[in-house]
Design a protein around this motif. Structure first.
Motif, PDB file in Angstrom:
ATOM      1  N   ASN A  54     -26.657  33.277 -13.231  1.00  0.00           N
ATOM      2  CA  ASN A  54     -26.368  31.845 -13.197  1.00  0.00           C
ATOM      3  C   ASN A  54     -25.709  31.333 -14.473  1.00  0.00           C
ATOM      4  N   ASN A  55     -24.935  32.203 -15.139  1.00  0.00           N
ATOM      5  CA  ASN A  55     -24.241  31.810 -16.370  1.00  0.00           C
ATOM      6  C   ASN A  55     -25.201  31.299 -17.444  1.00  0.00           C
ATOM      7  N   THR A  56     -26.416  31.822 -17.452  1.00  0.00           N
ATOM      8  CA  THR A  56     -27.430  31.406 -18.417  1.00  0.00           C
ATOM      9  C   THR A  56     -27.107  31.983 -19.788  1.00  0.00           C
ATOM     10  N   ILE A  57     -27.351  31.187 -20.846  1.00  0.00           N
ATOM     11  CA  ILE A  57     -27.042  31.639 -22.208  1.00  0.00           C
ATOM     12  C   ILE A  57     -28.293  31.797 -23.059  1.00  0.00           C
ATOM     13  N   ASN A  58     -29.474  31.543 -22.523  1.00  0.00           N
ATOM     14  CA  ASN A  58     -30.690  31.550 -23.335  1.00  0.00           C
ATOM     15  C   ASN A  58     -31.026  32.962 -23.815  1.00  0.00           C
ATOM     16  N   ASN A  59     -31.412  33.059 -25.078  1.00  0.00           N
ATOM     17  CA  ASN A  59     -31.909  34.328 -25.586  1.00  0.00           C
ATOM     18  C   ASN A  59     -33.065  34.816 -24.727  1.00  0.00           C
ATOM     19  N   GLY A  60     -33.074  36.126 -24.452  1.00  0.00           N
ATOM     20  CA  GLY A  60     -34.145  36.706 -23.657  1.00  0.00           C
ATOM     21  C   GLY A  60     -33.888  36.716 -22.168  1.00  0.00           C
ATOM     22  N   THR A  61     -32.721  36.227 -21.722  1.00  0.00           N
ATOM     23  CA  THR A  61     -32.387  36.278 -20.299  1.00  0.00           C
ATOM     24  C   THR A  61     -32.136  37.724 -19.889  1.00  0.00           C
ATOM     25  N   ASP A  62     -32.779  38.168 -18.807  1.00  0.00           N
ATOM     26  CA  ASP A  62     -32.662  39.554 -18.358  1.00  0.00           C
ATOM     27  C   ASP A  62     -31.265  39.853 -17.827  1.00  0.00           C
ATOM     28  N   ALA A  63     -30.798  41.058 -18.130  1.00  0.00           N
ATOM     29  CA  ALA A  63     -29.601  41.582 -17.479  1.00  0.00           C
ATOM     30  C   ALA A  63     -29.985  42.083 -16.091  1.00  0.00           C
ATOM     31  N   GLN A  64     -29.052  41.981 -15.144  1.00  0.00           N
ATOM     32  CA  GLN A  64     -29.336  42.340 -13.764  1.00  0.00           C
ATOM     33  C   GLN A  64     -28.087  42.892 -13.097  1.00  0.00           C
ATOM     34  N   LEU A  65     -28.247  43.417 -11.901  1.00  0.00           N
ATOM     35  CA  LEU A  65     -27.120  43.778 -11.050  1.00  0.00           C
ATOM     36  C   LEU A  65     -26.733  42.596 -10.174  1.00  0.00           C
ATOM     37  N   TRP A  66     -25.423  42.459  -9.953  1.00  0.00           N
ATOM     38  CA  TRP A  66     -24.945  41.440  -9.002  1.00  0.00           C
ATOM     39  C   TRP A  66     -23.582  41.881  -8.485  1.00  0.00           C
ATOM     40  N   ASP A  67     -23.219  41.368  -7.317  1.00  0.00           N
ATOM     41  CA  ASP A  67     -21.903  41.653  -6.767  1.00  0.00           C
ATOM     42  C   ASP A  67     -20.826  41.350  -7.805  1.00  0.00           C
ATOM     43  N   CYS A  68     -19.881  42.233  -7.949  1.00  0.00           N
ATOM     44  CA  CYS A  68     -18.840  42.073  -8.971  1.00  0.00           C
ATOM     45  C   CYS A  68     -17.873  40.972  -8.565  1.00  0.00           C
ATOM     46  N   ASN A  69     -17.774  39.926  -9.396  1.00  0.00           N
ATOM     47  CA  ASN A  69     -16.854  38.831  -9.094  1.00  0.00           C
ATOM     48  C   ASN A  69     -15.985  38.438 -10.281  1.00  0.00           C
ATOM     49  N   GLY A  70     -16.189  39.067 -11.434  1.00  0.00           N
ATOM     50  CA  GLY A  70     -15.331  38.796 -12.591  1.00  0.00           C
ATOM     51  C   GLY A  70     -15.641  37.520 -13.324  1.00  0.00           C
ATOM     52  N   GLY A  71     -16.798  36.887 -13.072  1.00  0.00           N
ATOM     53  CA  GLY A  71     -17.159  35.677 -13.792  1.00  0.00           C
ATOM     54  C   GLY A  71     -17.412  35.947 -15.261  1.00  0.00           C
ATOM     55  N   GLN A  72     -17.440  34.874 -16.047  1.00  0.00           N
ATOM     56  CA  GLN A  72     -17.670  35.027 -17.493  1.00  0.00           C
ATOM     57  C   GLN A  72     -19.009  35.689 -17.792  1.00  0.00           C
ATOM     58  N   ASN A  73     -19.970  35.572 -16.886  1.00  0.00           N
ATOM     59  CA  ASN A  73     -21.274  36.200 -17.080  1.00  0.00           C
ATOM     60  C   ASN A  73     -21.270  37.686 -16.721  1.00  0.00           C
ATOM     61  N   GLN A  74     -20.096  38.212 -16.329  1.00  0.00           N
ATOM     62  CA  GLN A  74     -19.957  39.642 -16.037  1.00  0.00           C
ATOM     63  C   GLN A  74     -18.899  40.324 -16.893  1.00  0.00           C
ATOM     64  N   VAL A  75     -18.198  39.564 -17.705  1.00  0.00           N
ATOM     65  CA  VAL A  75     -17.118  40.148 -18.519  1.00  0.00           C
ATOM     66  C   VAL A  75     -17.675  40.472 -19.898  1.00  0.00           C
ATOM     67  N   TRP A  76     -17.654  41.743 -20.254  1.00  0.00           N
ATOM     68  CA  TRP A  76     -18.229  42.240 -21.498  1.00  0.00           C
ATOM     69  C   TRP A  76     -17.115  42.789 -22.386  1.00  0.00           C
ATOM     70  N   GLN A  77     -17.214  42.506 -23.658  1.00  0.00           N
ATOM     71  CA  GLN A  77     -16.307  43.095 -24.635  1.00  0.00           C
ATOM     72  C   GLN A  77     -17.091  44.144 -25.422  1.00  0.00           C
ATOM     73  N   TYR A  78     -16.573  45.364 -25.407  1.00  0.00           N
ATOM     74  CA  TYR A  78     -17.247  46.446 -26.130  1.00  0.00           C
ATOM     75  C   TYR A  78     -16.514  46.702 -27.436  1.00  0.00           C
ATOM     76  N   ASN A  79     -17.215  46.525 -28.538  1.00  0.00           N
ATOM     77  CA  ASN A  79     -16.669  46.800 -29.857  1.00  0.00           C
ATOM     78  C   ASN A  79     -17.131  48.195 -30.259  1.00  0.00           C
ATOM     79  N   SER A  80     -16.218  49.150 -30.240  1.00  0.00           N
ATOM     80  CA  SER A  80     -16.594  50.540 -30.473  1.00  0.00           C
ATOM     81  C   SER A  80     -17.013  50.788 -31.913  1.00  0.00           C
ATOM     82  N   THR A  81     -16.588  49.920 -32.828  1.00  0.00           N
ATOM     83  CA  THR A  81     -17.007  50.072 -34.224  1.00  0.00           C
ATOM     84  C   THR A  81     -18.428  49.581 -34.413  1.00  0.00           C
ATOM     85  N   ARG A  82     -18.705  48.374 -33.896  1.00  0.00           N
ATOM     86  CA  ARG A  82     -20.058  47.822 -34.034  1.00  0.00           C
ATOM     87  C   ARG A  82     -20.987  48.275 -32.914  1.00  0.00           C
ATOM     88  N   LYS A  83     -20.406  48.919 -31.890  1.00  0.00           N
ATOM     89  CA  LYS A  83     -21.167  49.442 -30.747  1.00  0.00           C
ATOM     90  C   LYS A  83     -21.913  48.328 -30.014  1.00  0.00           C
TER      91      LYS A  83
END
Length: 663
Positions: free
Chosen positions: A552-581
């Motif tokens: 639900n596009n929640t931003i609160n610390n401690g919100t659980d990660a979950q599986l959901w149908d892939c729709n490309g929303g901002q709550n599913q788009v992750w940036q991976y920084n390979s230096t900072r991992k």
């Protein structure tokens, strides 16, 4: 519609606009062969078709002054009159500020036998109409305050006055909104103390209030700008667009009796970035400003203005204006910073780079071809050289003019990038103008668009060409990829010829995206441009085919990660920084092993990025993602494959519920 067009006397009208551009770079970290990304040629090389480039100016974020920060509940006619006079004397009206908003404390919950609000006329001679008339006599607009519950904040948190039962509007929404309008008020802030205590449902309650505002406007002919203030509870960025002009995204910037701090400012700013919700005259609200109040230096006050402006936030000063210094006045009235905040395109700036932790680059798409605003935010304790790259902003490496908005001088004419020295704990604000937009894709259609391509998952700017040959805005529903949270979009009048409004959307990589409008006026087409600094990836489970998602596009610390149908929303788009991992979502939340746990079943959540090892992840060639601190694998709990399946840490076992692709 609850929010009127807020045209400023000193502003230009509609700007001929751009077709904003984006270059696309694939963000494939690794993929199973069967999940290889579709070619990005459609987005990069699509042949343009006929759509207009005439940008239609949308209502700007409200600007003005509000009483709470300086006076809490201790307000009366004389206090407000003195602030109005100081407001005018300081030239704030000429700078574009226009609202005088009376916050909590004006009313102690009394009503007459017909249920109409009554006030103490010893404090408010002539009643509330008299102060509204005085505000109007100075060429300004008047704002007032109530609560969504039966008992307002003055009952639950008395501040400067005794507890006041009954000081909310529950049961009287339309009656109170009509009374405010008949008194002459132009703006109403509706707080949530009573709503929270009574456990009212935020969305349905504020919809009822919005409907009451519309009914009051129909009755009196005076529009009321509605400000929703439920402190970010229930994620209002998901449902508030279209209900009011602005909605609070966080708790108070400081609590009365304390002293504002620059840390408060940064926290409010961070919680306010919800770019797909802010468009067409609807604004995320980080709260009233504390510029000029005790606790901030001049440099921090300038940075405060930078952050509110780059995010396109409402600009509501909160200091006692009778104590306004020349320095603070000059900060509040900087015309070039205000112009960024009030840009007619109405979009929100977002973080586009953070090469080194706490050295953050924010970019905002402005009206006009090839124009951007930039904030270089240095959150470290030492002066740093910081660089903005044209490519992150969706511009090509062609010459553009760089301007410093505080020295108000052009500082460079260059291509590729610009570097500035940024003092510790502050920021530099720039505009980059006259650049060359990267390529875009254009799609014709009257209501819906399928086969919309994206070279990478992430945020895009969409210009929507339409004709609204009526005298009033048309409100429509925008839905992306079928299952993203829909948002309301306002289409202002265009006259007989087409015009453009702009929205920000989040897409999946490939050409399977859909963008559809329900209830819109006749559309001509859309132009889709990426914002490369927000390119990211979807993290898809090999077993489930579903995506790593934050509910639900929640931003609160401690919100659980979950599986959901892939729709490309901002709550599913992750940036991976390979230096900072780090795996980062929303631009500022890291995937985190809760409590630095190292045992099977440890919750996987989001949290403010800290650099701790429980937020570091190895993306491995065998499809697993392992937590650096725990040495355990990211796991779909119980090998379940359904929506809402929680993600946890578990000992690596080679099963498909521990294998992921990033595309």
């Amino acid at each position: 519609m609850s929010s009127p067009s807020l045209r400023r006397r000193c502003r230009t009208a509609a700007v001929r606009a751009l077709a904003l551009a984006t270059g696309v770079t694939a963000a494939l970290l690794f993929a199973q062969p069967s999940q290889a990304p579709a070619p990005a040629t459609t987005e990069l090389n699509a042949s343009p078709v006929a759509v207009t480039d005439r940008q239609i100016a949308v209502p700007e974020a409200p600007m003005g002054w509000a009483s709470w920060n300086a006076f809490a509940a201790k307000v009366d006619y004389n206090v407000i009159k003195q602030q109005v006079d100081a407001f005018v004397a300081a030239g704030l009206r000429e700078a574009g500020y226009e609202y005088i908003n009376i916050d909590e404390g004006w009313w102690q919950g009394t009503r007459d036998s017909a249920g109409n609000i009554t006030v103490d006329e010893a404090e408010w001679p002539g009643g509330m109409k008299a102060i509204a008339d005085y505000i109007h006599s100075k060429g300004l607009k008047a704002g007032i305050y109530t609560d969504a519950g039966k008992d307002g904040c003055g009952y639950y948190f008395p501040t400067g006055r005794p507890a006041a039962p009954g000081s909310g509007s529950e049961g009287h929404y339309e009656q109170d909104m009509t009374q405010f309008s008949r008194w002459g008020f132009d703006f109403v802030k509706v707080d949530w103390c009573g709503g929270d205590a009574e456990r009212l449902d935020s969305k349905t309650t504020y919809q009822a209030i919005s409907d009451a505002v519309a009914a009051a406007t129909a009755t009196t002919g005076r529009p009321l700008t509605l400000s929703l203030c439920n402190w970010g509870r229930s994620n209002p960025w998901n449902w508030a667009p279209g209900m009011g002009a602005m909605w609070r995204t966080n708790s108070d910037i400081f609590f009365h009796g304390g002293t504002p701090s620059y840390g408060n400012v940064l926290t409010a700013f961070d919680r306010n970035i919800h770019p797909t919700a802010q468009h067409t005259g609807y604004y995320n609200d980080p709260d009233m400003m504390v510029v000029g109040m005790n606790g901030l230096s001049a440099a921090q006050n300038r940075s405060h203005m930078n952050l509110w402006a780059i995010s396109g936030a409402p600009l509501l000063a909160g200091l006692d204006l009778t104590t306004l210094t020349t320095e603070t006045r000059n900060i509040l009235t900087n015309p070039e910073v205000i112009a960024v905040d009030q840009d007619p395109r109405g979009l929100q700036g977002v973080k586009v780079a953070e090469d080194t932790r706490n050295l953050q680059v924010y970019g905002k798409v402005l009206s006009g071809n090839g124009n951007r605003a930039v904030v270089l935010l240095n959150r470290t304790s030492t002066t740093q050289n910081m660089t903005v790259r044209w490519s992150d902003l969706g511009l090509t490496n062609a010459t553009a003019t760089v301007r410093d908005l505080w020295t108000r001088t052009n500082v460079a004419t260059t291509g590729t990038s610009y570097t500035a020295s940024v003092p510790a704990g502050t920021s530099v604000m720039l505009t980059i103008k006259g650049g060359t937009e990267q390529s875009a894709s254009t799609y014709n259609g009257t209501a819906g668009f399928s086969g919309v391509a994206a070279g990478s998952a992430g945020l895009k700017t969409v210009d929507v060409s339409y004709t609204n040959n009526t005298s009033a805005p048309v409100k429509a529903t925008l839905t992306v990829n079928g299952s993203q949270t829909p948002t309301k979009v306002s289409f202002p009048p265009t006259g007989s010829s087409p015009g453009n409004i702009s929205v920000a959307v989040s897409l999946k990589q490939g050409s399977a995206n859909t963008i559809s409008f329900s209830g819109a006026p006749t559309l001509e087409g859309i132009v889709v441009r990426a914002l490369p600094g927000r390119n990211g990836t979807l993290v898809t489970g090999a077993q489930s085919g579903r995506c790593l998602d934050i509910d639900n596009n929640t931003i609160n610390n401690g919100t659980d990660a979950q599986l959901w149908d892939c729709n490309g929303g901002q709550n599913q788009v992750w940036q991976y920084n390979s230096t900072r991992k780090e795996l980062v979502v929303y631009g500022n939340k890291c995937l985190d092993a809760h409590g630095a746990g190292t045992t099977n079943g440890t919750r996987v959540v989001i949290w403010d990025c800290t650099g701790a090892t429980n937020q570091k992840w190895n993306v491995n060639s065998d499809g697993t993602i392992t937590n650096v601190n725990a040495g355990l694998c990211l796991d779909a709990y119980g090998a379940a494959t359904t929506n809402r399946t929680k993600l946890v840490l578990w000992g690596c076992n080679g099963q498909n519920n521990q294998k992921w692709s990033l595309t």
